[in-house]
Motif scaffolding. Structure first.
Motif, PDB file in Angstrom:
ATOM      1  N   VAL A  75     -57.376 -92.521  51.105  1.00 61.56           N
ATOM      2  CA  VAL A  75     -56.572 -92.567  52.342  1.00 61.56           C
ATOM      3  C   VAL A  75     -55.688 -93.770  52.439  1.00 61.56           C
ATOM      4  O   VAL A  75     -54.525 -93.185  52.725  1.00 61.56           O
ATOM      5  CB  VAL A  75     -57.852 -92.856  53.468  1.00 61.56           C
TER       6      VAL A  75
ATOM      7  N   ARG B 211     -64.889-102.513  51.462  1.00 62.82           N
ATOM      8  CA  ARG B 211     -66.334-101.784  51.988  1.00 62.82           C
ATOM      9  C   ARG B 211     -67.207-102.625  52.787  1.00 62.82           C
ATOM     10  O   ARG B 211     -67.277-103.994  52.786  1.00 62.82           O
ATOM     11  CB  ARG B 211     -66.957-101.182  51.091  1.00 62.82           C
TER      12      ARG B 211
ATOM     13  N   GLY C  10     -64.609 -89.575  56.972  1.00 65.42           N
ATOM     14  CA  GLY C  10     -65.662 -89.710  56.279  1.00 65.42           C
ATOM     15  C   GLY C  10     -66.549 -88.444  56.168  1.00 65.42           C
ATOM     16  O   GLY C  10     -66.738 -87.804  57.178  1.00 65.42           O
TER      17      GLY C  10
HETATM   18  C1  B12 Z   1     -70.515 -91.462  44.736  1.00 63.02           C
HETATM   19  C2  B12 Z   1     -71.294 -91.437  45.847  1.00 63.02           C
HETATM   20  C3  B12 Z   1     -72.312 -92.628  45.820  1.00 63.02           C
HETATM   21  C4  B12 Z   1     -71.670 -93.808  45.000  1.00 63.02           C
HETATM   22  C5  B12 Z   1     -70.728 -94.501  45.991  1.00 63.02           C
HETATM   23  C6  B12 Z   1     -69.641 -95.185  44.710  1.00 63.02           C
HETATM   24  C7  B12 Z   1     -68.285 -95.593  45.700  1.00 63.02           C
HETATM   25  N1  B12 Z   1     -67.939 -96.778  45.185  1.00 63.02           N
HETATM   26  O1  B12 Z   1     -67.973 -95.045  46.588  1.00 63.02           O
HETATM   27  C8  B12 Z   1     -73.054 -94.650  45.057  1.00 63.02           C
HETATM   28  C9  B12 Z   1     -73.969 -94.231  43.578  1.00 63.02           C
HETATM   29  C10 B12 Z   1     -72.827 -96.071  44.834  1.00 63.02           C
HETATM   30  C11 B12 Z   1     -73.751 -94.005  46.069  1.00 63.02           C
HETATM   31  C12 B12 Z   1     -74.820 -94.587  46.768  1.00 63.02           C
HETATM   32  C13 B12 Z   1     -75.586 -94.283  47.662  1.00 63.02           C
HETATM   33  N2  B12 Z   1     -75.471 -93.157  48.559  1.00 63.02           N
HETATM   34 CO1  B12 Z   1     -74.046 -91.593  47.841  1.00 63.02          CO
HETATM   35  N3  B12 Z   1     -72.870 -90.264  47.464  1.00 63.02           N
HETATM   36  C14 B12 Z   1     -71.925 -90.292  46.711  1.00 63.02           C
HETATM   37  C15 B12 Z   1     -71.354 -88.960  46.867  1.00 63.02           C
HETATM   38  C16 B12 Z   1     -71.597 -88.215  45.476  1.00 63.02           C
HETATM   39  C17 B12 Z   1     -69.865 -88.765  46.586  1.00 63.02           C
HETATM   40  C18 B12 Z   1     -68.950 -89.418  47.727  1.00 63.02           C
HETATM   41  C19 B12 Z   1     -67.605 -89.536  47.369  1.00 63.02           C
HETATM   42  O2  B12 Z   1     -67.000 -90.441  46.696  1.00 63.02           O
HETATM   43  N4  B12 Z   1     -66.657 -88.450  47.563  1.00 63.02           N
HETATM   44  C20 B12 Z   1     -65.496 -88.247  46.964  1.00 63.02           C
HETATM   45  C21 B12 Z   1     -64.263 -88.756  48.103  1.00 63.02           C
HETATM   46  C22 B12 Z   1     -62.989 -88.555  47.626  1.00 63.02           C
HETATM   47  O3  B12 Z   1     -64.400 -88.022  49.516  1.00 63.02           O
HETATM   48  P1  B12 Z   1     -64.969 -88.617  50.717  1.00 63.02           P
HETATM   49  O4  B12 Z   1     -65.476 -89.975  50.503  1.00 63.02           O
HETATM   50  O5  B12 Z   1     -65.459 -87.571  51.778  1.00 63.02           O
HETATM   51  O6  B12 Z   1     -63.448 -88.972  51.405  1.00 63.02           O
HETATM   52  C23 B12 Z   1     -62.476 -88.113  51.851  1.00 63.02           C
HETATM   53  C24 B12 Z   1     -62.749 -87.919  53.343  1.00 63.02           C
HETATM   54  O7  B12 Z   1     -63.919 -87.855  53.917  1.00 63.02           O
HETATM   55  C25 B12 Z   1     -61.789 -88.436  54.060  1.00 63.02           C
HETATM   56  N5  B12 Z   1     -62.066 -89.863  54.566  1.00 63.02           N
HETATM   57  C26 B12 Z   1     -62.871 -90.795  54.184  1.00 63.02           C
HETATM   58  N6  B12 Z   1     -62.354 -91.926  54.743  1.00 63.02           N
HETATM   59  C27 B12 Z   1     -61.736 -91.733  55.944  1.00 63.02           C
HETATM   60  C28 B12 Z   1     -61.453 -92.897  56.808  1.00 63.02           C
HETATM   61  C29 B12 Z   1     -60.408 -92.038  57.569  1.00 63.02           C
HETATM   62  C30 B12 Z   1     -59.977 -92.865  58.655  1.00 63.02           C
HETATM   63  C31 B12 Z   1     -60.031 -90.596  57.415  1.00 63.02           C
HETATM   64  C32 B12 Z   1     -59.127 -90.381  58.572  1.00 63.02           C
HETATM   65  C33 B12 Z   1     -60.623 -89.941  56.441  1.00 63.02           C
HETATM   66  C34 B12 Z   1     -61.578 -90.452  55.568  1.00 63.02           C
HETATM   67  O8  B12 Z   1     -60.770 -88.620  52.979  1.00 63.02           O
HETATM   68  C35 B12 Z   1     -61.218 -88.784  51.806  1.00 63.02           C
HETATM   69  C36 B12 Z   1     -60.126 -88.334  50.687  1.00 63.02           C
HETATM   70  O9  B12 Z   1     -60.112 -87.078  50.822  1.00 63.02           O
HETATM   71  C37 B12 Z   1     -71.999 -88.182  48.000  1.00 63.02           C
HETATM   72  C38 B12 Z   1     -72.057 -86.712  47.971  1.00 63.02           C
HETATM   73  C39 B12 Z   1     -70.898 -86.008  48.478  1.00 63.02           C
HETATM   74  N7  B12 Z   1     -70.835 -84.939  47.762  1.00 63.02           N
HETATM   75  O10 B12 Z   1     -70.326 -86.157  49.477  1.00 63.02           O
HETATM   76  C40 B12 Z   1     -73.292 -89.030  48.225  1.00 63.02           C
HETATM   77  C41 B12 Z   1     -73.801 -89.470  49.635  1.00 63.02           C
HETATM   78  C42 B12 Z   1     -72.463 -89.794  50.620  1.00 63.02           C
HETATM   79  N8  B12 Z   1     -74.658 -90.602  49.321  1.00 63.02           N
HETATM   80  C43 B12 Z   1     -75.567 -90.595  50.071  1.00 63.02           C
HETATM   81  C44 B12 Z   1     -76.638 -91.511  50.252  1.00 63.02           C
HETATM   82  C45 B12 Z   1     -77.956 -91.261  50.905  1.00 63.02           C
HETATM   83  C46 B12 Z   1     -76.603 -92.596  49.011  1.00 63.02           C
HETATM   84  C47 B12 Z   1     -77.469 -93.916  49.126  1.00 63.02           C
HETATM   85  C48 B12 Z   1     -78.231 -94.463  50.621  1.00 63.02           C
HETATM   86  C49 B12 Z   1     -78.744 -93.309  48.006  1.00 63.02           C
HETATM   87  C50 B12 Z   1     -79.916 -94.350  47.772  1.00 63.02           C
HETATM   88  N9  B12 Z   1     -80.943 -94.016  48.439  1.00 63.02           N
HETATM   89  O11 B12 Z   1     -79.655 -95.095  46.987  1.00 63.02           O
HETATM   90  C51 B12 Z   1     -76.821 -94.904  48.290  1.00 63.02           C
HETATM   91  C52 B12 Z   1     -76.329 -95.872  49.468  1.00 63.02           C
HETATM   92  C53 B12 Z   1     -75.363 -97.046  49.051  1.00 63.02           C
HETATM   93  C54 B12 Z   1     -74.794 -97.654  50.278  1.00 63.02           C
HETATM   94  N10 B12 Z   1     -75.216 -98.533  50.912  1.00 63.02           N
HETATM   95  O12 B12 Z   1     -73.460 -97.300  50.758  1.00 63.02           O
HETATM   96  C55 B12 Z   1     -75.697 -89.357  51.127  1.00 63.02           C
HETATM   97  C56 B12 Z   1     -75.460 -89.744  52.459  1.00 63.02           C
HETATM   98  C57 B12 Z   1     -76.351 -88.941  53.265  1.00 63.02           C
HETATM   99  C58 B12 Z   1     -76.608 -89.108  54.617  1.00 63.02           C
HETATM  100  N11 B12 Z   1     -77.351 -89.742  55.083  1.00 63.02           N
HETATM  101  O13 B12 Z   1     -75.439 -88.838  55.414  1.00 63.02           O
HETATM  102  C59 B12 Z   1     -74.709 -88.485  50.261  1.00 63.02           C
HETATM  103  C60 B12 Z   1     -73.913 -87.567  51.155  1.00 63.02           C
HETATM  104  C61 B12 Z   1     -75.360 -87.660  49.208  1.00 63.02           C
HETATM  105  C62 B12 Z   1     -75.985 -86.355  49.725  1.00 63.02           C
HETATM  106  N12 B12 Z   1     -76.132 -85.255  49.132  1.00 63.02           N
HETATM  107  O14 B12 Z   1     -76.865 -86.748  50.831  1.00 63.02           O
HETATM  108  N13 B12 Z   1     -73.378 -92.861  46.565  1.00 63.02           N
END
Ligand code: B12
Lengths: 362, 215
Positions: free
Chosen positions: B113, B129, B181
Motif C-alpha cells: 500500500v 509494524r 487489511g
Molecule cells: C504471511 C502471514 C504471516 C507471517 C507474517 C509475515 C509478515 N512480515 O507480514 C507470519 C508467519 C509472521 C504470521 C504470523 C501470525 N499469523 Co499470519 N498470516 C499470514 C498470511 C498467510 C498472509 C498475509 C499476507 O501477507 N497476505 C498478502 C498481502 C499482500 O495481503 P494483505 O496483507 O491482506 O494486504 C492487502 C490488503 O489487505 C490491503 N491492505 C493491507 N493493509 C492496508 C492498509 C490500508 C490503509 C488499506 C487501505 C489497505 C490495506 O492491501 C494489501 C495489498 O493488496 C495470512 C493468511 C492469508 N491468506 O491472509 C495469515 C493470517 C493473517 N495470520 C493469522 C494468524 C492467526 C497469525 C498468528 C497469530 C499465528 C500464530 N498463532 O502464531 C501469528 C501472529 C503474529 C503477529 N503477532 O502478528 C490469521 C489471522 C486470523 C485472525 N484472527 O484474523 C491469518 C488470516 C491466517 C488464517 N487463515 O487465519 N502470519
C-alpha cells in the motif's frame, strides 16, 4: 463424560465416548460416536483460565494446564500442543517477544537472525539444539505431555515458514528470485535442524506416542504454486518422509489460508501412520476430501465469525462443515480454519462442540 | 534523441521485470533526453507497477515478483524524484502516515500500500509494524500529515483500530483516516468512523487520492 444440553428447548443426548476414547478411535481408524471436535486453541485457553496469553508459549507447565482445563470446560477432543506460526527464528539467535502486551496474541519476532547475505551463508545448526531459543520450553512441554500419558506433540516447520522467521518474510521473498541458492542454503540448514529435533523427540518419547505437526503459510496470496514447489515442497517432503520412516504415529499439516493450487503437492507428502490435514475456510472440505482420501480432514469454520459472529452464525457454519465432512472415509473432525481467536466469546467456541453432538452423530 | 514513448516503455518494462539496473539506466536515459521526470515516473515506473498490481489480482504474479518490481521502481525513483523536486513542479498530492497497529507484525500488505501511495505522488512516512496509538498521533502531528493509514491483519488486532479512533478524532482534527487489511471491510470501516477503506493496494491509492482531493 459431558452433560446433555438443550438447543432451542430440545435436549441433545450426551456423548457415548469420552474425549480420550474418541481421540484414540479417530487416530486408530475406528468408528466414533460423533464427529470429533479438535481445536487449535492456544491463546484462548489462557483467556478462559484468566492467565496472560504469553503463558501458553513461554511456560510449559502453565501452557499444558491451561489447555487441559479448557478442554475440560468446552469438551473438545484435542488438540494440545506447543507451537506458533512465526517459529524458527529464535532458535537461530533471533529475538522473540512473548505476547504480554495488549493486542498481541502470539509470539512475534523482534529481530530476525539473518540480516545480511553473510549472516545467511554463516547459518549453522547449533551444536546443542536443545538449549537454543524456545527449545527448552518446547521440550518441557513435551516431557509433561509424556508424563501425563498424552500424545506428545512436536512442531516441525514448515521449513519455508521458518525461513520467513529467520530472514524476515520480505527479504526471503526477494532473495527467492534474486539469490535462490542462498535461500536453498538456509532451507537446508533449517531442515537439518528440524530433522535433529525430530530424532531427539522420537528417541526420547517414542515414535508411537508422537504427533508431529507443521504450520504452513505458503499461501497463494504470497507464493505461486511453482515457488511452493521449488522452495517449500522438497524440504517438507524430506521431513515428512523422515518422520514416516522412523514410524511416527501422527503427522498433521495445517495448510493455512488460500492454498488450493498447492494442494496437489501437499497431497504427495507422506503422513506417518495416520495423517491429519487442517484447512482454512479458503479450501472447501469437499476439495480437501478429494485430495486427501486417507487423511483425517479438519476444518474449516471461519475464525473471524467465531470472534465476531453470533452463536447462531457459528452453528450454521459448523452444520455446513459437518454435512460436508462427516462421512469422509479418512475421518473428519470439526475445527476452526486457523487458531481460535484468543478473544472469541466462549459461547461461540462452545457452539462447536455442541454442533458436533447435535448434528454430528454417527 | 530517444523517443519519449520508447523511454516510458523501457521504464515500465524494467519495473515489470524487476530489474534495478535497467530501471536506473532508463531513468538516466530519460534525463539525458530531457523528458519531463514527473511524466517519466507516472507513465513509466508507476505504470509498470500498476500493471504488476493487476497481474497479482489475476494471480498471474505473486508477492515475490511484486517486491522485486518495487525495488526496481524505487531505484528508478531515486534518479527521477530529486529532479522533480528540484524543478519545483512536484505536484505533491499530500502527506500520509502509515503503519500496522499494535500487536500485529503482518506488514507485507502495508508495504505494498505504501508503495502504491508513493507512486501516486503522496509523501509517505512509514512507522513500520506493531505501532501504538501514541506513535500514530505524534508522527501524524510532526509530519503534518493529511492522511493516516492503518493496517491490521488479524481479528485480534483490528480491534485496536476501533479503540484508537476516538483519540484520533479529537487529537487529529482534519486528518483523514483510511483503514485496510484482510479482516476489515467497508462496513466495519464505516462503523468505526474511518473516512476510507481499500481492499487492496491499487484501491488504497485510489481512495487516498480521492480523500486528499476532497480535503
Ligand atoms: C504471511 C502471514 C504471516 C507471517 C507474517 C509475515 C509478515 N512480515 O507480514 C507470519 C508467519 C509472521 C504470521 C504470523 C501470525 N499469523 Co499470519 N498470516 C499470514 C498470511 C498467510 C498472509 C498475509 C499476507 O501477507 N497476505 C498478502 C498481502 C499482500 O495481503 P494483505 O496483507 O491482506 O494486504 C492487502 C490488503 O489487505 C490491503 N491492505 C493491507 N493493509 C492496508 C492498509 C490500508 C490503509 C488499506 C487501505 C489497505 C490495506 O492491501 C494489501 C495489498 O493488496 C495470512 C493468511 C492469508 N491468506 O491472509 C495469515 C493470517 C493473517 N495470520 C493469522 C494468524 C492467526 C497469525 C498468528 C497469530 C499465528 C500464530 N498463532 O502464531 C501469528 C501472529 C503474529 C503477529 N503477532 O502478528 C490469521 C489471522 C486470523 C485472525 N484472527 O484474523 C491469518 C488470516 C491466517 C488464517 N487463515 O487465519 N502470519
Amino acid at each position: 463424560m459431558h452433560r446433555d444440553h438443550s438447543v432451542k428447548g430440545k435436549w441433545v443426548k450426551c456423548d457415548q465416548m469420552t474425549s480420550q476414547e474418541r481421540w484414540e478411535a479417530l487416530v486408530n481408524r475406528r468408528p466414533t460416536d460423533r464427529v470429533p471436535c479438535l481445536q487449535f486453541m492456544l491463546g484462548h485457553t489462557a483467556v478462559v483460565n484468566g492467565r496472560p496469553i504469553a503463558k501458553i508459549y513461554d511456560d510449559g507447565a502453565e501452557s499444558l494446564a491451561c489447555q487441559r482445563n479448557a478442554m475440560a470446560l468446552y469438551g473438545h477432543d484435542g488438540l494440545i500442543m506447543h507451537g506458533w506460526a512465526n517459529a524458527g527464528g529464535a532458535e537461530f539467535g533471533g529475538e522473540i517477544e512473548f505476547p504480554y502486551r495488549k493486542y498481541t496474541g502470539a509470539p512475534l519476532m523482534k529481530k530476525n537472525p539473518v540480516q545480511s547475505e553473510e549472516d545467511a551463508w554463516d547459518l549453522r545448526v547449533p551444536d546443542d539444539i536443545l538449549s537454543v531459543g524456545t527449545m527448552p520450553i518446547a521440550l518441557e512441554f513435551s516431557r509433561l505431555q509424556y508424563e501425563a500419558g498424552l500424545t506428545v506433540t512436536l512442531q516441525v516447520g514448515s521449513p519455508l515458514t521458518w525461513a520467513g522467521s529467520v530472514y524476515g518474510e520480505e527479504r526471503l521473498m526477494i532473495w527467492m528470485l534474486k539469490k535462490p541458492e542462498l535461500v536453498h542454503h538456509v532451507l537446508r540448514v533449517i531442515t537439518d535442524f528440524i530433522r535433529r529435533k525430530a530424532d531427539y523427540w522420537i528417541d526420547r518419547f517414542g515414535a508411537e506416542r508422537l504427533m508431529a505437526f507443521d504450520l504452513g503459510i505458503e499461501t497463494n496470496k504470497l507464493y505461486s504454486p511453482k515457488q511452493f514447489e521449488t522452495f517449500g515442497f522438497p524440504y517438507l517432503r524430506e521431513i515428512h518422509d523422515h518422520l514416516t520412516e522412523r514410524g511416527t504415529a501422527i503427522i498433521l499439516s495445517h495448510i493455512c489460508g488460500e492454498q488450493n493450487k498447492n494442494l496437489p503437492l501437499w497431497a504427495r507428502l507422506s503422513y506417518g501412520k495416520r495423517g491429519m490435514v487442517s484447512v482454512g475456510k479458503e479450501v472447501a472440505i469437499s476439495k480437501a476430501r478429494e485430495m486427501f482420501p486417507d487423511c483425517v480432514i479438519m476444518g474449516n469454520v471461519d475464525p473471524v465469525t467465531v470472534q465476531e459472529g453470533t452463536p447462531e452464525q457459528v452453528r450454521m457454519l459448523c452444520r455446513a462443515c459437518i454435512e460436508e465432512g462427516k462421512d469422509h472415509p479418512g475421518g473428519f473432525a470439526l475445527m476452526t480454519g486457523c487458531e481460535v481467536p484468543p478473544q472469541a466469546p466462549p459461547v461461540n467456541v462452545d457452539q462447536m462442540v455442541k454442533a458436533c453432538r447435535e448434528l454430528g452423530r454417527y | 534523441m530517444a523517443d519519449e514513448a520508447e523511454i516510458f516503455s523501457q521504464l515500465k518494462q524494467a519495473v515489470m521485470e524487476g530489474d534495478e539496473d535497467v530501471a536506473v539506466a532508463a531513468a538516466q536515459a530519460a534525463v539525458a533526453a530531457g523528458v519531463d521526470p514527473q511524466r517519466a515516473i507516472i507513465e513509466g515506473l508507476a505504470a509498470g507497477m500498476a500493471e504488476m498490481g493487476r497481474l497479482y489480482e489475476r494471480e498471474e504474479c505473486y508477492v515475490p515478483e511484486l517486491l522485486v518490481s518495487s525495488e526496481a521502481l524505487y531505484a528508478g525513483l531515486g534518479v527521477l524524484r530529486p529532479l522533480v523536486i528540484a524543478s519545483g513542479k512536484a505536484e505533491k498530492k499530500g502527506v500520509a502516515v502509515i503503519g500496522v497497529v499494535q500487536g500485529d507484525i503482518h506488514d507485507i500488505g502495508k508495504n505494498l500500500v505504501k508503495m502504491m501511495l508513493e507512486v501516486n505522488g503522496i509523501e509517505v512516512h512509514d512507522l513500520g509494524r506493531d505501532v501504538d496509538m501514541e506513535r500514530f498521533i505524534t508522527a501524524t502531528q510532526e509530519t503534518q500529515a493529511d492522511l493516516l493509514c492503518l493496517s491490521a491483519l488479524m481479528t485480534t488486532t483490528m480491534i485496536a483500530i476501533k479503540d484508537y479512533m476516538p483519540a484520533f478524532k479529537t487529537q487529529l482534527p482534519g486528518v483523514k483516516i483510511m483503514v485496510g487489511g484482510a479482516p476489515l471491510n467497508q462496513q466495519l470501516a464505516d462503523e468505526w468512523g474511518a473516512d476510507g477503506y481499500g481492499e487492496n493496494a491499487v484501491e488504497a491509492a485510489r481512495v487516498a487520492v480521492r480523500l486528499l482531493e476532497t480535503k
